[in-house]
Design an enzyme around this catalytic site. Structure first.
Site, short mmCIF file in Angstrom:
data_model
loop_
_atom_site.label_atom_id
_atom_site.label_comp_id
_atom_site.label_asym_id
_atom_site.label_seq_id
_atom_site.Cartn_x
_atom_site.Cartn_y
_atom_site.Cartn_z
N SER A 1 -22.28 -83.92 -72.01
CA SER A 1 -22.51 -84.47 -70.68
C SER A 1 -21.33 -85.34 -70.28
CB SER A 1 -23.79 -85.32 -70.68
OG SER A 1 -23.93 -86.06 -69.49
N TYR B 1 -29.66 -92.08 -73.55
CA TYR B 1 -28.99 -90.80 -73.35
C TYR B 1 -27.49 -90.94 -73.59
CZ TYR B 1 -27.89 -86.29 -71.16
OH TYR B 1 -27.46 -85.01 -70.90
#
Length: 275
Positions: A133, A146
């Protein structure tokens, strides 16, 4: 003979789209899902699909075993993709919620990857592609769990690439920004499950986040479809010299650039505005 690929996290979004498209392109695709009903749904669409829960070591081994039965014992590619986001300020994150985030986003990937490497060493070739990501490059407020899982994934993957440099097993990272999927919907579920909104110093921000996560008909700026990930996935699979990293979406390119040129103080100001 068809090239085989195991893809995790195929119930929706990137995994589902890539599994369908690669199947159409002639690859032997083994999709995997965490829930039995999703496995059945994908099988009904004509896809090979196995049950594989990345938070369950036994399920990982069983899922890989079933995948190898389908592929005849060989696996050319592994696309690690299954993940979710746990929102919440770091000070409000229960440690158990952080553990769950790492089980699904890192430890399960590591478990599956190490098992697949043994197969690829025996067949003297293979490619492992990790779907990371933009939040593995930079951090954003209220995404600490995250952020941490993706930063850890990047470090582990970079190390793995160095350790396998003298083999024919190639390691790649894909780093997307916003992609159209059920990510926000799943993040909202995790948020409401683990974060005590009413008793937090961040209550006002949380209420704003909740509104954003509920706005499913309003995609984030610069959101692309999963086809953008498929494009770089295919390059990572098919190129003789795949890249170590593939940026996807404008925010990834932008933040990757800003991280190189800005001081930490200035980058923090930019990231706080982007939250």
């Amino acid at each position: 003979m068809k090239k085989s690929i195991l893809i995790t996290g195929c119930s929706s979004g990137i995994g589902f789209y890539c599994a369908k498209e690669l199947h159409q392109l002639g690859y032997l695709v083994i999709a995997s899902c965490r829930k039995e009903e999703d496995v059945t749904r994908l099988q009904a669409l004509g896809l090979h699909c196995v049950k594989l829960d990345l938070a369950d070591s036994k399920s990982i081994s069983q899922g890989l075993s079933h995948a190898l039965e389908i592929s005849g014992g060989k696996l050319d590619y592994l696309f690690n993709n299954g993940a979710y986001g746990q929102p919440g300020a770091v000070e409000d994150l229960p440690t158990d919620a952080l553990r769950l985030q790492f089980e699904a986003n890192l430890f399960g990937w590591h478990d599956l990857t190490t098992q697949v490497i043994k197969i690829m060493r025996k067949q003297t070739s293979g490619r492992i592609i990790q779907n990371s990501s933009v939040l593995g490059l930079v951090t954003l407020p209220y995404r600490g769990a995250y952020n941490a899982s993706k930063f850890a994934l990047e470090g582990l993957t970079d190390t793995l690439r160095l350790e396998l440099c003298n083999t024919n097993i190639k390691i790649c990272l894909i780093e997307p920004g916003p992609i159209a999927s059920k990510f926000r919907e799943n993040a909202l579920t995790a948020f409401l499950t683990h974060i005590d909104i009413e008793n937090s110093a961040h209550k006002d921000n949380y209420l704003a986040q909740q509104q954003r996560l509920n706005s499913r008909n309003k995609p984030q700026p610069f959101t692309l479809g999963p086809d953008a990930v498929l494009k770089v996935l295919r390059h990572a699979m098919e190129s003789k010299n795949p890249k170590a990293r593939y940026y996807v979406t404008f925010p990834t390119y932008l933040f990757g650039f800003l991280k190189r040129i800005l001081s930490t103080r200035l980058l923090d100001k930019v990231l706080n505005r982007a939250k």
